[in-house]
Design a protein around this motif. Structure first.
Motif, PDB file in Angstrom:
ATOM      1  N   TRP A   1       0.826  -1.198   0.000  1.00  0.00           N
ATOM      2  CA  TRP A   1       0.000   0.000   0.000  1.00  0.00           C
ATOM      3  C   TRP A   1       0.864   1.253   0.000  1.00  0.00           C
ATOM      4  O   TRP A   1       2.070   1.193   0.265  1.00  0.00           O
ATOM      5  N   PHE A   2       0.245   2.369  -0.306  1.00  0.00           N
ATOM      6  CA  PHE A   2       0.959   3.641  -0.284  1.00  0.00           C
ATOM      7  C   PHE A   2       1.529   3.876   1.120  1.00  0.00           C
ATOM      8  O   PHE A   2       0.847   3.677   2.118  1.00  0.00           O
ATOM      9  N   GLY A   3       2.785   4.272   1.157  1.00  0.00           N
ATOM     10  CA  GLY A   3       3.463   4.468   2.428  1.00  0.00           C
ATOM     11  C   GLY A   3       4.253   3.252   2.884  1.00  0.00           C
ATOM     12  O   GLY A   3       4.993   3.324   3.861  1.00  0.00           O
ATOM     13  N   GLU A   4       4.119   2.121   2.165  1.00  0.00           N
ATOM     14  CA  GLU A   4       4.866   0.910   2.499  1.00  0.00           C
ATOM     15  C   GLU A   4       5.995   0.693   1.490  1.00  0.00           C
ATOM     16  O   GLU A   4       5.926   1.169   0.362  1.00  0.00           O
ATOM     17  N   MET A   5       7.013  -0.030   1.902  1.00  0.00           N
ATOM     18  CA  MET A   5       8.165  -0.288   1.037  1.00  0.00           C
ATOM     19  C   MET A   5       7.863  -1.417   0.053  1.00  0.00           C
ATOM     20  O   MET A   5       7.452  -2.503   0.469  1.00  0.00           O
ATOM     21  N   PRO A   6       8.050  -1.186  -1.243  1.00  0.00           N
ATOM     22  CA  PRO A   6       7.863  -2.267  -2.212  1.00  0.00           C
ATOM     23  C   PRO A   6       8.814  -3.428  -1.953  1.00  0.00           C
ATOM     24  O   PRO A   6       9.857  -3.279  -1.315  1.00  0.00           O
ATOM     25  N   TYR A   7       8.454  -4.585  -2.470  1.00  0.00           N
ATOM     26  CA  TYR A   7       9.244  -5.796  -2.293  1.00  0.00           C
ATOM     27  C   TYR A   7      10.406  -5.851  -3.293  1.00  0.00           C
ATOM     28  O   TYR A   7      10.350  -5.230  -4.362  1.00  0.00           O
ATOM     29  N   TYR A   8      11.432  -6.626  -2.952  1.00  0.00           N
ATOM     30  CA  TYR A   8      12.552  -6.972  -3.840  1.00  0.00           C
ATOM     31  C   TYR A   8      13.402  -5.777  -4.274  1.00  0.00           C
ATOM     32  O   TYR A   8      14.098  -5.850  -5.298  1.00  0.00           O
ATOM     33  N   MET A   9      13.373  -4.658  -3.536  1.00  0.00           N
ATOM     34  CA  MET A   9      14.032  -3.456  -4.035  1.00  0.00           C
ATOM     35  C   MET A   9      15.542  -3.630  -4.240  1.00  0.00           C
ATOM     36  O   MET A   9      16.084  -3.193  -5.249  1.00  0.00           O
ATOM     37  N   ASN A  10      16.231  -4.272  -3.311  1.00  0.00           N
ATOM     38  CA  ASN A  10      17.674  -4.461  -3.483  1.00  0.00           C
ATOM     39  C   ASN A  10      17.973  -5.305  -4.711  1.00  0.00           C
ATOM     40  O   ASN A  10      18.899  -5.000  -5.485  1.00  0.00           O
ATOM     41  N   LEU A  11      17.190  -6.353  -4.901  1.00  0.00           N
ATOM     42  CA  LEU A  11      17.377  -7.225  -6.065  1.00  0.00           C
ATOM     43  C   LEU A  11      17.092  -6.465  -7.359  1.00  0.00           C
ATOM     44  O   LEU A  11      17.835  -6.591  -8.350  1.00  0.00           O
ATOM     45  N   ILE A  12      16.032  -5.662  -7.358  1.00  0.00           N
ATOM     46  CA  ILE A  12      15.684  -4.892  -8.553  1.00  0.00           C
ATOM     47  C   ILE A  12      16.787  -3.908  -8.908  1.00  0.00           C
ATOM     48  O   ILE A  12      17.190  -3.781 -10.082  1.00  0.00           O
ATOM     49  N   TYR A  13      17.314  -3.216  -7.924  1.00  0.00           N
ATOM     50  CA  TYR A  13      18.397  -2.264  -8.193  1.00  0.00           C
ATOM     51  C   TYR A  13      19.640  -2.982  -8.709  1.00  0.00           C
ATOM     52  O   TYR A  13      20.358  -2.459  -9.583  1.00  0.00           O
ATOM     53  N   ASP A  14      19.916  -4.180  -8.220  1.00  0.00           N
ATOM     54  CA  ASP A  14      21.045  -4.964  -8.740  1.00  0.00           C
ATOM     55  C   ASP A  14      20.831  -5.308 -10.209  1.00  0.00           C
ATOM     56  O   ASP A  14      21.760  -5.233 -11.024  1.00  0.00           O
ATOM     57  N   HIS A  15      19.598  -5.690 -10.554  1.00  0.00           N
ATOM     58  CA  HIS A  15      19.296  -6.008 -11.962  1.00  0.00           C
ATOM     59  C   HIS A  15      19.439  -4.758 -12.838  1.00  0.00           C
ATOM     60  O   HIS A  15      19.990  -4.826 -13.944  1.00  0.00           O
ATOM     61  N   LEU A  16      18.956  -3.625 -12.368  1.00  0.00           N
ATOM     62  CA  LEU A  16      19.054  -2.391 -13.150  1.00  0.00           C
ATOM     63  C   LEU A  16      20.512  -1.998 -13.378  1.00  0.00           C
ATOM     64  O   LEU A  16      20.865  -1.502 -14.449  1.00  0.00           O
ATOM     65  N   ALA A  17      21.345  -2.231 -12.396  1.00  0.00           N
ATOM     66  CA  ALA A  17      22.755  -1.852 -12.495  1.00  0.00           C
ATOM     67  C   ALA A  17      23.509  -2.684 -13.527  1.00  0.00           C
ATOM     68  O   ALA A  17      24.563  -2.258 -14.020  1.00  0.00           O
ATOM     69  N   SER A  18      22.955  -3.859 -13.864  1.00  0.00           N
ATOM     70  CA  SER A  18      23.635  -4.731 -14.827  1.00  0.00           C
ATOM     71  C   SER A  18      22.838  -4.888 -16.122  1.00  0.00           C
ATOM     72  O   SER A  18      23.149  -5.755 -16.940  1.00  0.00           O
ATOM     73  N   ALA A  19      21.838  -4.035 -16.322  1.00  0.00           N
ATOM     74  CA  ALA A  19      20.984  -4.152 -17.522  1.00  0.00           C
ATOM     75  C   ALA A  19      21.666  -3.559 -18.754  1.00  0.00           C
ATOM     76  O   ALA A  19      22.321  -2.520 -18.677  1.00  0.00           O
ATOM     77  N   ASP A  20      21.472  -4.220 -19.881  1.00  0.00           N
ATOM     78  CA  ASP A  20      21.893  -3.669 -21.170  1.00  0.00           C
ATOM     79  C   ASP A  20      20.738  -2.935 -21.841  1.00  0.00           C
ATOM     80  O   ASP A  20      20.935  -2.001 -22.610  1.00  0.00           O
ATOM     81  N   LEU A  21      19.516  -3.385 -21.543  1.00  0.00           N
ATOM     82  CA  LEU A  21      18.301  -2.771 -22.089  1.00  0.00           C
ATOM     83  C   LEU A  21      17.259  -2.723 -20.987  1.00  0.00           C
ATOM     84  O   LEU A  21      17.030  -3.721 -20.298  1.00  0.00           O
TER      85      LEU A  21
END
Length: 230
Positions: free
Chosen positions: A147-167
Motif C-alpha cells: 500500500w501507499f506508504g509501504e516499502m515495495p518488495y525486492y528493491m535491493n534485487l531490482i536495483y542490482d538487476h538495473l545496475a547490470s541491464a543492457d536494455l
C-alpha cells in the motif's frame, strides 16, 4: 546486448480487463486511495478494504493474459541472455501468459499477509475481516499487496538487476509512482538503452532514449519480434 530488464504497470493488463487507477467508472474510481490502499485505511475500515480486494481478486482470477503478456513470455523463453520482468501489477497475468520468476514489487492479490507477525500464505477467494493467521492465529490477515506508504518488495534485487541491464523497458506505466518511476534513471546511469512502450507518454518520458506509443497488445509483440529478429 545481453540482459533485459522490463518494468510493467497497469497499462499492460488494461486490455485484459484489469482497470487502472485512472479509469473512469472503474473499481478504483469508486474509492479514495487513502481509504483502500493505505495501512491507515485498513485500520479505519477493514471491511471496506477486504471487500475492495475481494472484488479485485475475483476480477484478476477471471482475467486472461493478452498478447503483450504472451510476447514477454516468448522473449524470456527465446532471448539468448537474461530477461527479468518486474511488475507493479498485483495480478498473475504474466505468469498465466507463460513468464517465470516475475518480481511482484507491489505484492499479489493471490497472497495473504498477517499484519501482526508477517507470515504469508495463499489468500482465500474471499477474505473476511478478522481472518486468522495460520502461523500466530491472530485475527490480522490482510491482502499481501504493498500500500501507499509501504516499502515495495525486492528493491535491493531490482536495483542490482538495473545496475547490470543492457536494455531497460517500461511498459504501461504512468511514471508517477515512485520508486518505480525512477528506474529509468537507474538504468541510464548503468549505461543501458532505455525504451518506453505506452498508450500515452508517461510523466518521465523524456528520460527514455526510445519511445513507442499504442496499445500494449500491438506495440509489445512488435517490439519483441524486432528484438528476436522474427
Amino acid at each position: 546486448m545481453n540482459k533485459i530488464v522490463i518494468l510493467t504497470g497497469a497499462g499492460i493488463s488494461a486490455e485484459s480487463g484489469m482497470g487502472t487507477f485512472r479509469d473512469e467508472g472503474g473499481l478504483w474510481a469508486q474509492h479514495r486511495i487513502e481509504d483502500v490502499a493505505t495501512p491507515e485505511g485498513f485500520a479505519r475500515n477493514p471491511a471496506l478494504v477486504q471487500n475492495f480486494y475481494n472484488l479485485r481478486r475475483v476480477a484478476a482470477a477471471e482475467a486472461k493474459p493478452n498478447a503483450a503478456h504472451e510476447a514477454l513470455a516468448r522473449l524470456q523463453r527465446d532471448w539468448p541472455g537474461e530477461v527479468v520482468i518486474v511488475t507493479q501489477n498485483v495480478d498473475a497475468l504474466h505468469e498465466a501468459g507463460g513468464a517465470t520468476g516475475v518480481l511482484h514489487m507491489h505484492g499479489t492479490l493471490a497472497g495473504a499477509l498477517c499484519a501482526a507477525c508477517g507470515h504469508r500464505w495463499p489468500a482465500p477467494a474471499e477474505m473476511a475481516v478478522g481472518e486468522p493467521c495460520p502461523q500466530c492465529h491472530g485475527p490480522m490477515a490482510r491482502p499481501d499487496v504493498v500500500w501507499f506508504g509501504e516499502m515495495p518488495y525486492y528493491m535491493n534485487l531490482i536495483y542490482d538487476h538495473l545496475a547490470s541491464a543492457d536494455l531497460f523497458a517500461a511498459i504501461g506505466t504512468s511514471g508517477q509512482v515512485y520508486p518505480a518511476a525512477a528506474f529509468v534513471q537507474e538504468a541510464n546511469a548503468a549505461g543501458a538503452h532505455t525504451v518506453e512502450l505506452n498508450l500515452d507518454p508517461s510523466a518521465v518520458v523524456s528520460d527514455f532514449a526510445e519511445t513507442r506509443f499504442g496499445p500494449a497488445s500491438r506495440t509489445v509483440p512488435a517490439w519483441v519480434d524486432e528484438l528476436l529478429g522474427v
